[in-house]
Write a protein that holds these residues in place. Structure first.
Motif, PDB file in Angstrom:
ATOM      1  N   LEU A 272      -6.811  19.078  14.377  1.00 36.64           N
ATOM      2  CA  LEU A 272      -5.524  18.781  13.760  1.00 36.64           C
ATOM      3  C   LEU A 272      -5.617  17.502  12.934  1.00 36.64           C
ATOM      4  O   LEU A 272      -5.443  16.407  13.454  1.00 36.64           O
ATOM      5  CB  LEU A 272      -4.410  18.654  14.801  1.00 36.64           C
ATOM      6  N   PRO A 273      -5.887  17.630  11.633  1.00 36.73           N
ATOM      7  CA  PRO A 273      -5.753  16.490  10.738  1.00 36.73           C
ATOM      8  C   PRO A 273      -4.292  16.410  10.259  1.00 36.73           C
ATOM      9  O   PRO A 273      -3.708  17.419   9.884  1.00 36.73           O
ATOM     10  CB  PRO A 273      -6.672  16.818   9.563  1.00 36.73           C
ATOM     11  N   VAL A 274      -3.726  15.226  10.302  1.00 35.26           N
ATOM     12  CA  VAL A 274      -2.374  14.988   9.793  1.00 35.26           C
ATOM     13  C   VAL A 274      -2.490  13.870   8.764  1.00 35.26           C
ATOM     14  O   VAL A 274      -2.876  12.754   9.105  1.00 35.26           O
ATOM     15  CB  VAL A 274      -1.392  14.590  10.922  1.00 35.26           C
ATOM     16  N   SER A 275      -2.165  14.183   7.518  1.00 35.34           N
ATOM     17  CA  SER A 275      -2.352  13.210   6.433  1.00 35.34           C
ATOM     18  C   SER A 275      -1.019  12.681   5.934  1.00 35.34           C
ATOM     19  O   SER A 275      -0.043  13.424   5.852  1.00 35.34           O
ATOM     20  CB  SER A 275      -3.092  13.865   5.258  1.00 35.34           C
ATOM     21  N   LEU A 276      -1.008  11.424   5.567  1.00 37.16           N
ATOM     22  CA  LEU A 276       0.126  10.819   4.888  1.00 37.16           C
ATOM     23  C   LEU A 276      -0.346  10.465   3.489  1.00 37.16           C
ATOM     24  O   LEU A 276      -1.275   9.671   3.313  1.00 37.16           O
ATOM     25  CB  LEU A 276       0.618   9.566   5.604  1.00 37.16           C
ATOM     26  N   LEU A 277       0.254  11.089   2.493  1.00 36.77           N
ATOM     27  CA  LEU A 277      -0.035  10.805   1.091  1.00 36.77           C
ATOM     28  C   LEU A 277       1.076   9.899   0.591  1.00 36.77           C
ATOM     29  O   LEU A 277       2.246  10.288   0.589  1.00 36.77           O
ATOM     30  CB  LEU A 277      -0.077  12.112   0.283  1.00 36.77           C
ATOM     31  N   TYR A 278       0.723   8.679   0.184  1.00 32.80           N
ATOM     32  CA  TYR A 278       1.722   7.692  -0.214  1.00 32.80           C
ATOM     33  C   TYR A 278       1.347   7.100  -1.570  1.00 32.80           C
ATOM     34  O   TYR A 278       0.250   6.568  -1.751  1.00 32.80           O
ATOM     35  CB  TYR A 278       1.796   6.572   0.836  1.00 32.80           C
ATOM     36  N   ASN A 279       2.241   7.220  -2.524  1.00 36.32           N
ATOM     37  CA  ASN A 279       2.071   6.617  -3.843  1.00 36.32           C
ATOM     38  C   ASN A 279       2.864   5.319  -3.878  1.00 36.32           C
ATOM     39  O   ASN A 279       4.081   5.321  -3.656  1.00 36.32           O
ATOM     40  CB  ASN A 279       2.576   7.575  -4.924  1.00 36.32           C
ATOM     41  N   ILE A 280       2.192   4.225  -4.151  1.00 36.00           N
ATOM     42  CA  ILE A 280       2.843   2.914  -4.148  1.00 36.00           C
ATOM     43  C   ILE A 280       3.770   2.837  -5.366  1.00 36.00           C
ATOM     44  O   ILE A 280       3.327   3.029  -6.499  1.00 36.00           O
ATOM     45  CB  ILE A 280       1.786   1.790  -4.162  1.00 36.00           C
ATOM     46  N   PRO A 281       5.066   2.593  -5.143  1.00 36.07           N
ATOM     47  CA  PRO A 281       6.035   2.577  -6.247  1.00 36.07           C
ATOM     48  C   PRO A 281       5.682   1.545  -7.314  1.00 36.07           C
ATOM     49  O   PRO A 281       5.165   0.473  -7.012  1.00 36.07           O
ATOM     50  CB  PRO A 281       7.362   2.221  -5.563  1.00 36.07           C
ATOM     51  N   SER A 282       5.980   1.877  -8.572  1.00 35.97           N
ATOM     52  CA  SER A 282       5.727   1.012  -9.732  1.00 35.97           C
ATOM     53  C   SER A 282       4.278   0.553  -9.785  1.00 35.97           C
ATOM     54  O   SER A 282       3.984  -0.603 -10.095  1.00 35.97           O
ATOM     55  CB  SER A 282       6.666  -0.204  -9.705  1.00 35.97           C
ATOM     56  N   SER A 283       3.381   1.448  -9.435  1.00 38.01           N
ATOM     57  CA  SER A 283       1.966   1.106  -9.383  1.00 38.01           C
ATOM     58  C   SER A 283       1.134   2.333  -9.744  1.00 38.01           C
ATOM     59  O   SER A 283       1.605   3.457  -9.700  1.00 38.01           O
ATOM     60  CB  SER A 283       1.627   0.638  -7.965  1.00 38.01           C
ATOM     61  N   ARG A 284      -0.101   2.113 -10.098  1.00 32.99           N
ATOM     62  CA  ARG A 284      -1.043   3.207 -10.349  1.00 32.99           C
ATOM     63  C   ARG A 284      -1.820   3.562  -9.092  1.00 32.99           C
ATOM     64  O   ARG A 284      -2.714   4.379  -9.118  1.00 32.99           O
ATOM     65  CB  ARG A 284      -2.013   2.808 -11.464  1.00 32.99           C
ATOM     66  N   TRP A 285      -1.503   2.945  -7.966  1.00 29.33           N
ATOM     67  CA  TRP A 285      -2.243   3.091  -6.717  1.00 29.33           C
ATOM     68  C   TRP A 285      -1.592   4.094  -5.773  1.00 29.33           C
ATOM     69  O   TRP A 285      -0.375   4.217  -5.727  1.00 29.33           O
ATOM     70  CB  TRP A 285      -2.361   1.744  -6.011  1.00 29.33           C
TER      71      TRP A 285
END
Length: 188
Positions: A102-115
């Protein structure tokens, strides 16, 4: 062996149904995936060898759950695998091994950023019989990504860690995702 016989029939039926209809899919995500591999009898190649069987079955799914901003997501990717091996004349070896992961991933895009960040903890249980002795493994990955200013190129880097049976396994990760044009994407 009884389970493999019935699984093989179900997989064949599913493949026949899928091949007869029109399919639509999202890019890069296997919503449902199954795989079955059966090895040939080694006596066909090496006549003096012992007859050997090695079969593999896998069933997995990927379920992205998008958060309110539609950019971030929690991704569930559970899968089950089963190995069946048999060397005739050597009954001391366990013939069936199973794993549930069971892999559980959190995909998070940093707001106002290219990261962006991808954090994935992984829990795995291995056993020769799910009702018997079980071996747990814990691991995970952390991947950072940075898009170029024009957005067509993304650099990725990170680390993968896993508590393997021989000890801690560490692997650095490097990658690239390049949108060459609307129809062509290069990644690795």
């Amino acid at each position: 062996m009884f389970l493999f016989h019935h699984i093989r029939k179900v997989v064949l039926l599913m493949e026949c149904c899928i091949l007869t209809g029109a399919l639509k899919s999202q890019p890069y995500i296997d919503v449902v995936n199954t795989r079955y591999t059966a090895s040939p009898d080694t006596r066909l190649i090496f006549p003096v060898s012992r007859p050997t069987a090695l079969n593999y079955f896998n069933f997995s799914t990927t379920l992205p759950l998008f958060l309110k901003n539609k950019k971030d997501a929690i991704i569930l990717s559970p899968y089950y695998e089963q190995w069946f091996s048999q060397i005739r004349g050597n009954d001391s070896l366990q013939s069936r091994h199973q794993g549930m992961i069971l892999p559980v991933s959190l995909l998070y895009n940093i707001p106002s950023s290219r990261w962006g960040l991808l954090l994935t903890p992984i829990v795995r249980i291995n056993s020769y019989d799910m009702g018997q002795l079980k071996k747990w493994q814990f691991g995970g990955a952390l991947i950072g990504s940075c898009k170029t200013t024009n957005g067509v190129l993304t650099y990725k880097f990170g680390i993968y860690l896993n508590g393997e049976f021989f000890g801690l396994f560490v692997m650095p990760l490097l990658g690239i995702d390049w949108q060459i044009n609307k129809k062509t994407n290069l990644f690795g």
